[in-house]
Scaffold this motif. Structure first.
Motif, PDB file in Angstrom:
ATOM      1  N   LEU A   1       0.933  -1.096   0.135  1.00 12.82           N
ATOM      2  CA  LEU A   1      -0.205   0.085   0.008  1.00 12.82           C
ATOM      3  C   LEU A   1       0.845   1.100   0.031  1.00 12.82           C
ATOM      4  O   LEU A   1       0.351   2.467  -0.682  1.00 12.82           O
ATOM      5  CB  LEU A   1      -0.862   0.125   1.449  1.00 12.82           C
ATOM      6  N   SER A   2       2.004   1.134   0.664  1.00 20.72           N
ATOM      7  CA  SER A   2       2.844   2.373   0.840  1.00 20.72           C
ATOM      8  C   SER A   2       3.578   2.674  -0.689  1.00 20.72           C
ATOM      9  O   SER A   2       4.067   3.793  -0.783  1.00 20.72           O
ATOM     10  CB  SER A   2       3.955   2.368   1.924  1.00 20.72           C
TER      11      SER A   2
ATOM     12  N   ARG B   1      -5.388   3.907   5.531  1.00 19.67           N
ATOM     13  CA  ARG B   1      -4.478   2.825   5.258  1.00 19.67           C
ATOM     14  C   ARG B   1      -3.547   3.223   4.235  1.00 19.67           C
ATOM     15  O   ARG B   1      -4.008   3.904   3.103  1.00 19.67           O
ATOM     16  CB  ARG B   1      -5.066   1.600   4.711  1.00 19.67           C
ATOM     17  N   GLY B   2      -2.466   2.946   4.226  1.00 21.72           N
ATOM     18  CA  GLY B   2      -1.296   3.527   3.186  1.00 21.72           C
ATOM     19  C   GLY B   2      -0.712   5.001   3.661  1.00 21.72           C
ATOM     20  O   GLY B   2      -0.157   5.691   2.928  1.00 21.72           O
ATOM     21  N   ASP B   3      -0.916   5.179   4.959  1.00 23.34           N
ATOM     22  CA  ASP B   3      -0.410   6.449   5.694  1.00 23.34           C
ATOM     23  C   ASP B   3      -1.004   7.543   4.793  1.00 23.34           C
ATOM     24  O   ASP B   3      -0.251   8.466   4.814  1.00 23.34           O
ATOM     25  CB  ASP B   3       1.110   6.569   5.714  1.00 23.34           C
ATOM     26  N   VAL B   4      -2.121   7.811   4.513  1.00 23.80           N
ATOM     27  CA  VAL B   4      -2.900   8.557   3.697  1.00 23.80           C
ATOM     28  C   VAL B   4      -3.443   9.573   4.802  1.00 23.80           C
ATOM     29  O   VAL B   4      -4.339   9.050   5.544  1.00 23.80           O
ATOM     30  CB  VAL B   4      -3.811   8.538   2.781  1.00 23.80           C
TER      31      VAL B   4
ATOM     32  N   VAL C   1      -7.201   0.068  -1.746  1.00 24.78           N
ATOM     33  CA  VAL C   1      -8.144   0.257  -0.587  1.00 24.78           C
ATOM     34  C   VAL C   1      -9.331   1.028  -1.292  1.00 24.78           C
ATOM     35  O   VAL C   1     -10.298   0.823  -0.522  1.00 24.78           O
ATOM     36  CB  VAL C   1      -7.229   1.354   0.341  1.00 24.78           C
ATOM     37  N   ALA C   2      -9.222   1.758  -2.380  1.00 24.94           N
ATOM     38  CA  ALA C   2     -10.441   2.369  -2.760  1.00 24.94           C
ATOM     39  C   ALA C   2     -11.417   1.475  -3.359  1.00 24.94           C
ATOM     40  O   ALA C   2     -12.471   1.420  -3.071  1.00 24.94           O
ATOM     41  CB  ALA C   2      -9.794   3.204  -4.211  1.00 24.94           C
TER      42      ALA C   2
END
Lengths: 53, 351
Positions: B155-156, B180-183, B226-227
């Motif tokens: 994800l990152s 999630r993914g540090d957004v 994630v989307a």
């Protein structure tokens, strides 16, 4: 004017949702079982099986 | 058997119509399973062109989306691609949006304008998205639809689109939410996206995936997987709420929804399986073309309806079904070709 309204309890509408939900779960489980049972045979039939092996 | 009798009863006892709905559901399911979106944008206009009242076309389209999303979410849940925090905020905003959209349909229906206006919005929306997807596919930058290489990435690793970065840096109204993914993004941005897509969802009777998924990527900055996962999770709720509200007004016809779902559940499995063997980029251009064809079809159907020309209405319907059939066939055909090619190249693996 399009006003907001709080949905009231309607057994008929709830039954409709319940039928769709039930059908979705049954189909998910049913097709999943079918896929495990005959999926690979179907793929072999369409793709040509082991004729290239 | 009782359900079959009941379904046949509600569609006038016509086995042909039953087969048509199952077949159409199969096509839509293949497209939904493969592209991760597009579950209903064909269903509602097709029902409108078949002469169903706007309320029934939209309500039944929404109930169909709900059922299809339940099936798809059960599959994606295991992949861990759902951000429940993002999903929760999206659900709240979408709920209000759907209710406003639904009220607008009922209001327009009273004025006798619902069918026409819904069709016009469809034409514009499908045309615009179809144009963008086709353009991106031809440019080869991978826009629109699901990136099937996504599952292999962390994800990152996902780069946040420039427009999402700008929004994140500009709109910093608290509370800020870490996804999630540090957004990190303002909850208000998520709410605004949710309300807008919910409004369209309620108005058009669509799950909103083909609008919401790009919106989550480009406006919120969520990683693609994630989307996709969160979108499906949300469609379950928005579809359920929308179906319930339309069901209260007698707008959900199980005679339409049950056979459509029967076909789409199978189609979704075929489409999902196809993603493992086919690169979506090559087919995106077909998808964009199908959206454009759908937009033209609705336009032709509406002109026919306005002029009282049944031939034009039929041409519109055939165009919608034909576009879905061509793209779904392309997905299946390309998948089988890829499988054949793989087996030819790796004969020893089969042993």
């Amino acid at each position: 004017m399009a006003g907001l309204e709080v949905p009231s309890w309607d057994p008929q509408a709830a039954l409709v949702i319940g039928v769709v939900l039930f059908e979705a779960i049954v189909l998910y489980v049913g097709y999943g079982g079918l896929e495990r049972l005959v999926g690979s045979h179907l793929i072999d039939a369409f793709v040509g099986g082991d004729d290239t092996a | 058997m009782i359900l079959l009798d009941s379904v046949l009863g509600t569609i006038g006892g016509s086995p042909e119509l039953l087969a048509l709905f199952v077949g159409f559901g199969l096509l839509v399911g293949i497209l939904f399973g493969f592209f991760g979106m597009g579950g209903s944008f064909l269903v509602t206009p097709a029902l409108l062109m078949m002469g169903y009242p706007a309320r029934v076309a939209v309500g039944s389209g929404m109930a169909f989306v709900f059922g299809t999303a339940v099936i798809a979410t059960m599959k994606h849940h295991d992949l861990g691609q759902v951000d429940y925090k993002l999903g929760g905020i999206m659900i709240a905003g979408t709920t209000i949006g759907i209710e406003v959209g639904r009220a607008a349909v009922f209001y327009l229906e009273e004025l006798g304008l619902a069918g026409g206006i819904i069709s016009v919005v469809y034409v514009l929306l499908l045309g615009a998205i179809g144009f963008l997807v086709t353009r991106d596919a031809l440019n080869g930058d991978g826009g629109g639809g699901v990136d099937h290489d996504a599952a292999d990435k962390d994800l990152s690793d996902y780069e946040i689109p420039e427009i999402a970065q700008t929004i994140q840096q500009t709109v910093r109204i608290p509370p800020m939410v870490t996804l999630r993914g540090d957004v990190r993004v303002s909850a208000w941005v998520i709410t605004a996206v949710a309300f807008s897509t919910g409004l369209l969802s309620g108005f058009l009777g669509v799950g909103g995936g083909f609008i919401r998924m790009p919106a989550m990527i480009y406006a919120i900055g969520a990683p693609v997987p994630v989307a996709v996962g969160t979108d499906l999770f949300e469609i379950v709720f928005s579809g359920a709420i929308g179906s319930y509200l339309y069901g209260q007004g007698g707008g959900v016809d199980l005679g339409i929804v049950v056979p459509l779902l029967f076909g789409s559940a199978l189609g979704a499995r075929i489409g999902s399986a196809a993603t493992a063997v086919v690169d979506a980029d090559g087919i995106k251009v077909y998808f964009g073309g199908m959206l454009l064809a759908g937009s033209v079809a609705v336009g032709i159907g509406e002109v026919g309806s306005y002029l009282g020309n049944e031939l034009l209405e039929t041409v519109g319907l055939v165009l919608v079904l034909g576009a879905a059939l061509i793209v779904a066939s392309a997905v299946v055909y390309t998948s089988l070709q890829s499988l054949r090619e793989t087996r030819r190249q790796q004969p020893s693996v089969a042993d």
